[in-house]
Each structure stands twice: as C-alpha cells, then as structure tokens.
Scaffold this active site. Structure first.
Site, PDB file in Angstrom:
ATOM      1  N   GLU A 301       0.950  -1.254  -0.006  1.00 26.59           N
ATOM      2  CA  GLU A 301      -0.019   0.238   0.082  1.00 26.59           C
ATOM      3  C   GLU A 301       0.890   1.315   0.094  1.00 26.59           C
ATOM      4  O   GLU A 301       0.322   2.529  -0.311  1.00 26.59           O
ATOM      5  CB  GLU A 301      -0.833   0.003   1.264  1.00 26.59           C
ATOM      6  CG  GLU A 301      -2.071  -0.899   0.896  1.00 26.59           C
ATOM      7  CD  GLU A 301      -3.264  -0.439   2.263  1.00 26.59           C
ATOM      8  OE1 GLU A 301      -2.994   0.351   2.857  1.00 26.59           O
ATOM      9  OE2 GLU A 301      -4.190  -1.136   1.909  1.00 26.59           O
ATOM     10  N   HIS A 330       9.302 -26.232  -0.142  1.00 27.21           N
ATOM     11  CA  HIS A 330       8.811 -27.689  -0.554  1.00 27.21           C
ATOM     12  C   HIS A 330       7.598 -27.020  -1.680  1.00 27.21           C
ATOM     13  O   HIS A 330       6.896 -27.735  -2.239  1.00 27.21           O
ATOM     14  CB  HIS A 330       8.281 -28.511   0.355  1.00 27.21           C
ATOM     15  CG  HIS A 330       9.496 -28.872   1.283  1.00 27.21           C
ATOM     16  ND1 HIS A 330      10.308 -30.048   1.049  1.00 27.21           N
ATOM     17  CD2 HIS A 330       9.965 -28.358   2.180  1.00 27.21           C
ATOM     18  CE1 HIS A 330      11.138 -30.039   1.978  1.00 27.21           C
ATOM     19  NE2 HIS A 330      10.876 -29.155   2.905  1.00 27.21           N
ATOM     20  N   LYS A 444     -13.302   0.155  -2.205  1.00 29.22           N
ATOM     21  CA  LYS A 444     -14.265   0.236  -1.239  1.00 29.22           C
ATOM     22  C   LYS A 444     -15.899   0.837  -1.653  1.00 29.22           C
ATOM     23  O   LYS A 444     -17.130   0.640  -1.236  1.00 29.22           O
ATOM     24  CB  LYS A 444     -13.729   1.356  -0.178  1.00 29.22           C
ATOM     25  CG  LYS A 444     -12.817   0.458   0.653  1.00 29.22           C
ATOM     26  CD  LYS A 444     -12.274   1.583   1.640  1.00 29.22           C
ATOM     27  CE  LYS A 444     -11.268   0.951   2.803  1.00 29.22           C
ATOM     28  NZ  LYS A 444     -10.646   1.799   3.954  1.00 29.22           N
TER      29      LYS A 444
HETATM   30  O1  PA5 Z   1      -3.691   0.837   6.120  1.00 30.35           O
HETATM   31  C1  PA5 Z   1      -4.596   1.645   5.659  1.00 30.35           C
HETATM   32  O2  PA5 Z   1      -5.026   2.411   5.935  1.00 30.35           O
HETATM   33  C2  PA5 Z   1      -5.838   0.307   5.432  1.00 30.35           C
HETATM   34  O3  PA5 Z   1      -5.530  -0.673   5.343  1.00 30.35           O
HETATM   35  C3  PA5 Z   1      -6.944   0.528   6.519  1.00 30.35           C
HETATM   36  O4  PA5 Z   1      -6.225   0.236   7.874  1.00 30.35           O
HETATM   37  C4  PA5 Z   1      -8.011  -0.394   6.257  1.00 30.35           C
HETATM   38  O5  PA5 Z   1      -8.575  -0.050   4.967  1.00 30.35           O
HETATM   39  C5  PA5 Z   1      -9.171  -0.348   7.311  1.00 30.35           C
HETATM   40  O6  PA5 Z   1      -9.463   1.184   7.188  1.00 30.35           O
HETATM   41  P1  PA5 Z   1     -10.373   1.685   8.750  1.00 30.35           P
HETATM   42  O7  PA5 Z   1      -9.443   1.386   9.846  1.00 30.35           O
HETATM   43  O8  PA5 Z   1     -10.748   3.021   8.276  1.00 30.35           O
HETATM   44  O9  PA5 Z   1     -11.560   0.643   8.840  1.00 30.35           O
END
Ligand code: PA5
Length: 475
Positions: A301, A330, A444
C-alpha cells in the site's frame, strides 16, 4: 551495542553481504561502485526524513515515545482483563494485521487452546466477512459471549467489513443483554474526533481508544490499534515500544552505512530498478510468519503508486510476497531458483529459540536417518535456512537476512520500526507518497454501490454490466 539495548533485550541485526557482486556475480550483484552511488543518493534522504519527522509530518515515528497511549492501554486492559475470557478484534488491513502479527510472534502457538499457556483472554481477529467462519465462531462462543470483549477497530468507521461485523455483534449483544451491555462489552478504537465509528461510540457511550491523527492504518500497530489486544493477551508492550525506540536511534543515523533502514531501502530500490521487482520475505520461524503478512500490506500500500510527487505517471512498486521456511521450500524454491531472476529475498532468522526439542534416535530399520538423531530441532530449522540461502546464491539470487537473537517483544518492536522507516526511505527513493492509498478507495466505493448505498447509484449503474454474467463466456 548501546547500553539500552543490553538492558532491554537483544538487538536485531540486518545482514546484507549476499547481495554483492563478489557473492553472486556482476550481472545480479551490486558492485562497490553501485553501492557507493546508492549511499550518495540515499544519505540526503535520511536527513530529509529526519527533518520531516521533527516538523510532525510522520507522526507514526513518535508513537514509541508516547507514554500516554501505552498507559491508557494498560489501564483499560487492567480494568477489563479479569472478566474477559475471549477478546475479539473486528478490523481489517491496518486495523488487524499488526494485531495478528504481535499475537503470533509473542504468544505461544497453542495460546488459544491451552489455558496453561495463556496470560490473558483467548484472542480472535476477524479481518474478513466470511459467513461460515463467523457463524462457526459464534456457535462455539455460545454462553461465553458473556465473558467476551469486542474491540472494534476502524479509523473511518465506514469500512464495510468492519461495519458489518460490528452491526452483527451489536445486535447479538442487544438481544442477549440489552443496551446497557454495549459499554461493558465493546471497546472502540477510532479517530479522536471524526468518522462514523467515533459518532457511534459517542452515541453508545462506548469505551474508546484512539487511532492517532495522521497515522495510517498500516503504520498504526504501535498505537492503541495494536497495543490493546497485545496488552490484554499479556504481551510486554513496554519492551515492544523500547525496542522501537532503540531502532529509532539506529534508523535516524545520518551515516548511511550504519543505518539499517537506509541500507535496506537502498538495496530494495536498486533491485526494483534492475528488474527484480518481487520482494520475498521468508521467515524461518512460525512466530514471525504473520509479521511477513503485516510487511506485505506495509510495502504494497505504501510503495505501489501511479504518480510520483511531481504528478508524473510512474506506476512503481515492488510486489511483496510471503513465504514460510521451511514449509515453502517444498512449494516455492523450484521457482525461486530456476524461474525468472526477478526477486530479492529477505530471510528472517532466529538464533536462539526459547523452546527446543532433541530429535529422537532413528528406527533400526532406517540407519540413513541417523544423522538427524540427537540434534536440536532448531539446528535443523536454521540449517535449512542456510541451505536455502546457499541454493539461491548458487542460482545468483540476492539475499538479505534480518537476524533475531531471539523472538521477544523488544526484538519485534525493533523489526516493526525498522520496516516502517525502511518504507519511508524507500518511498523517498521512489519519489512517491508512501502514506496514501487512493487506489484502495474505488473498490471500497464499488462495494457501497453493490450493497445498494443510495449515495453510489451512478457507480452501481456503471458496475451493473460487470455483475451480470455473460452466458456466452460461461462454460
Ligand atoms: O492501511 C490502511 O490505511 C488500510 O489498510 C486501513 O487500515 C483499512 O482499509 C481499514 O480502514 P479503517 O481503519 O478505516 O476501517
């Protein structure tokens, strides 16, 4: 090694010899001249990031120093711990992967099953919306629902998965125990002032912990997000934070050659630009396996970006892959050795396991197994790590190792902080913003549309053609 490292625990070490040309040859290895050029490119970025940190642009870096957060977490854990047999985390992505990683790393394998091995409630983390999984859990939970605390973690509160789980649990608790029970049984970890979960928590008067301002989910494990479930389950969160603080000194060091995050980021950057676009993390320790999952999200990310800081299209990002030693020897190593030479390998290795077993004698009919008899199981595991690395190096594949003296909270705190800052430095080398995740949003929103959210009707119409199966292509 400085004094605080000796007092608090052992330091993790970063070993990078096996990426050099004198080990794997000029075609795939880094020459001294290339490494010098990397040092020259990376050094100013260390200072730049140190400055950015001082001016408050990277608040995740201050989390290990925030005694207020850890005190609040410990107070709440002490308050709730006694009457809690099960702790259930509802969250996803950055609101779950750190929790899972800490639990796997710092509590025994049979923690949930064997009460003698437990220093707190059982821990379950639901980071999916798989109906049979949740139904099976709720069936098992039965009457012990009464002694169960739910920690719903969401910075936004609008994440469909977490919201849906929360709405299911809330209704179950309302039906069984009435509205007063919600405060007793739900802890909300969310933004201090904004968002849907904050609104709900205020309305229901829930106990709350905070996702700190400016800290994205994947950088939040050392905040209340990761610390609360860890503290509830007996993890020494002070040692975890102490480890991160000591790593902060090492990764703030302006001398590139002494800074493990800078060297790690620079090597990763070099290999990405040399066609090795896949980064495999391979722990040789079951306890460390979910740290590799946490790393996958952090890396993917943060570094997978379409545009650089000037808005030019770049489409960069190394692909992080997790493999577990010895299990995946393996299943993967054939590809890793004879497939395309497009990967950089990072092993996680543990020098001293806190528990070990001696291998028994070989049966009389199988003297060919005598070589194993009487040896420690940890010797086999670590020999397999070296054997795999040797085999990869024979095939001219570059390898790094993060070496843990032992798996403890102090070392895990160091590892987390090392990789967070490595990610920041890699982001600076790629000249991208590692702190946003714009591309996650469309999926989303499409989910909102498909779930008939009236605010997303236009998007629902666009998606319609995709959701209707074209029979011409169905065989
Ligand atoms: O790293 C990030 O920002 C995302 O992985 C969020 O943690 C994830 O989408 C969950 O979002 P939220 O904490 O708003 O539910």
């Amino acid at each position: 090694m400085n004094e605080s490292e000796i007092v608090n625990g052992s330091a993790i070490k970063f070993y990078y010899k096996n990426v050099f040309a004198n080990v794997i040859g000029n075609e795939h290895g880094i020459t001294p001249e290339q490494f010098k050029a990397l040092a020259e490119k990376t050094s100013p970025l260390i200072s730049k990031l140190n400055e950015e940190r001082k001016s408050g642009k990277t608040p995740y870096r201050d989390l290990p120093f925030n005694a207020e957060i850890s005190q609040k977490v410990k107070n709440l854990a002490a308050q709730l711990g006694d009457r809690c047999e099960n702790l259930v985390v509802l969250g996803i992505g950055g609101s779950a992967l750190g929790n899972i990683a800490l639990q796997t790393a710092l509590n025994p394998y049979m923690y949930n099953v064997d009460h003698k091995q437990r220093r707190g409630p059982r821990l379950f983390v639901f980071d999916n919306v798989d109906p049979p999984q949740l139904v099976s859990f709720l069936d098992w939970l039965g009457d012990s629902l009464e002694k169960t605390i739910f920690n719903v973690i969401s910075k936004s509160g609008r994440t469909s998965e977490t919201a849906a789980q929360f709405m299911i649990i809330r209704q179950i608790l309302l039906d069984k125990f009435g509205p007063e029970s919600l405060r007793e049984r739900i802890v909300a970890t969310t933004d201090a002032n904004h968002g849907t979960l904050r609104k709900i928590a205020d309305e229901l008067n829930l106990r709350c912990l905070e996702v700190p301002d400016g800290v994205g989910g994947r950088f939040s494990v050392l905040s209340a997000v990761g610390l609360f479930s860890a503290a509830m389950c007996g993890v020494d969160i002070e040692s975890l934070l102490a480890g991160a603080r000591d790593m902060d000194t090492r990764v703030s060091c302006k001398d590139f050659y002494k800074n493990p995050a800078a060297v790690n980021a620079a090597i990763n950057y070099y290999y990405y630009n040399s066609g090795k676009t896949i980064s495999v993390m391979m722990p040789y320790s079951y306890a460390l396996k979910d740290l590799a999952d946490w790393y996958r999200q952090l890396w993917a990310e943060s570094l997978g970006k379409a545009e650089d800081l000037e808005g030019n299209e770049v489409y960069v990002g190394p692909t992080p892959v997790k493999a577990l030693g010895t299990t995946d020897q393996h299943s993967q190593v054939q590809l890793y050795r004879e497939g395309p030479n497009d990967k950089l390998f990072t092993f996680l290795q543990v020098k001293n396991f806190d528990k070990d077993l001696k291998i028994g004698p070989a049966p009389d009919c199988a003297p060919e197994l005598d070589f194993l008899a009487g040896k420690d199981l940890s010797m086999l595991l670590n020999s397999e790590k070296i054997a795999t690395e040797y085999a990869l190096l024979e095939s001219k594949r570059p390898c790094l190792t993060v070496l843990f003296d032992k798996v403890d909270a102090y070392g895990v705190g160091q590892f987390i902080y090392l990789y967070e800052v490595t990610t920041s430095i890699a982001g600076a080398l790629f000249n991208i913003n590692p702190y946003d995740q714009l591309a996650v949003e469309l999926g989303k929103e499409a989910t909102f549309a498909l779930m008939e959210n009236p605010d997303y009707e236009d998007l629902a119409r666009q998606i319609k053609t995709l959701s209707e199966v074209d029979e011409n292509y169905l065989i």
